[in-house]
Design a protein around this motif. Structure first.
Motif, PDB file in Angstrom:
ATOM      1  N   LEU A 137       1.355  -1.389  -0.015  1.00 47.01           N
ATOM      2  CA  LEU A 137      -0.089   0.025  -0.286  1.00 47.01           C
ATOM      3  C   LEU A 137       1.109   0.740  -0.106  1.00 47.01           C
ATOM      4  O   LEU A 137       1.395   1.723   1.346  1.00 47.01           O
ATOM      5  N   GLY A 138       1.768   1.449  -1.167  1.00 48.36           N
ATOM      6  CA  GLY A 138       2.150   2.590  -1.531  1.00 48.36           C
ATOM      7  C   GLY A 138       3.371   2.093  -0.332  1.00 48.36           C
ATOM      8  O   GLY A 138       4.287   1.515  -0.781  1.00 48.36           O
ATOM      9  N   GLU A 225      -3.007   5.596  -1.757  1.00 47.36           N
ATOM     10  CA  GLU A 225      -1.592   5.246  -0.338  1.00 47.36           C
ATOM     11  C   GLU A 225      -1.382   5.794   0.945  1.00 47.36           C
ATOM     12  O   GLU A 225      -1.957   6.361   1.161  1.00 47.36           O
TER      13      GLU A 225
END
Length: 226
Positions: A137-138, A225
């Motif tokens: 996630l990012g 993100e």
């Protein structure tokens, strides 16, 4: 040989001893937004496969130093489960069987169509994400088994089961925009309340920040993100 840094979920290993073909494949997949490492022999490919994380690997069968099928076999014996596509000039049934029995997920005979190669690697990439317990996630991670998000700061945030399922559905296909209806049917098992997706997006943003899920106006949601 080229080695680059980048997120593991978009990193691809190409093991090809034909320098011109290897360079062409590296450029091709770079244009598809992959980060590419290129190894020119099986021994170097084995080293990279054992020491770096990849979304998928494209391995030529007829490699110097270490044959491509033996390379795949050794990776599997060491517990590396990254999906592999074998490229080969040999297209007999026995050749394909030996490659698949060694642990490769797919086998493509040279000369090949570029569009087909790209589609097959995309399929391997999706399969890898579908089976992954840790999803990027990012700069953070989602541990879908533990229902925990690791923030870039190192802090862990615990999610409910429904929050985790929603975030995982988005993270598995990070560039895909999901409609509210598809999320309601897929994540919430067809719950009647049309607002349920919006409610859980609100919960996720409250725990993880406003950018973790992005709204695509008029369509639905996609992962963002941390």
């Amino acid at each position: 040989m080229a080695e680059t840094s980048g997120p593991a979920d978009r990193r691809l290993l190409i093991v090809e001893d034909d320098r011109e073909l290897g360079r062409m494949l590296a450029e091709l997949f770079t244009e598809q937004r992959y980060t590419v490492d290129l190894a020119l022999d099986g021994q170097r490919g084995l080293h990279l496969g054992l020491t770096r994380a990849y979304a998928a690997m494209v391995v030529d069968r007829g490699l110097p130093v270490l044959d491509g099928v033996e390379l795949v076999r050794r990776l599997r014996l060491r517990g590396v489960t990254v999906p592999v596509l074998v490229l080969s000039a040999f297209g007999t049934v026995d050749d394909r069987i030996s490659g698949l029995d060694a642990g490769a997920e797919d086998y493509l005979v040279k000369p090949f169509d570029i569009g087909e190669l790209l589609a097959r690697v995309r399929a391997l990439h999706r399969r890898n994400l579908d089976q992954a317990l840790l999803l990027p996630l990012g700069a953070g991670w989602l541990d879908s088994e533990g229902q925990v998000v690791r923030l870039p700061t190192g802090e862990d945030v615990t999610l409910s089961g429904q929050e985790c399922r929603l975030l995982r559905t988005l993270a598995v296909r990070p560039r895909h925009v999901h409609t509210r209806d598809s999320l309601r049917r897929g994540v919430f098992e067809g719950a009647q309340a049309e607002s349920i997706v919006d409610t859980y997006v609100y919960y996720l943003r409250g725990k993880l920040g406003p950018d973790v899920v992005r709204t695509v106006r008029g369509v639905g949601y996609r992962v963002g993100e941390l």
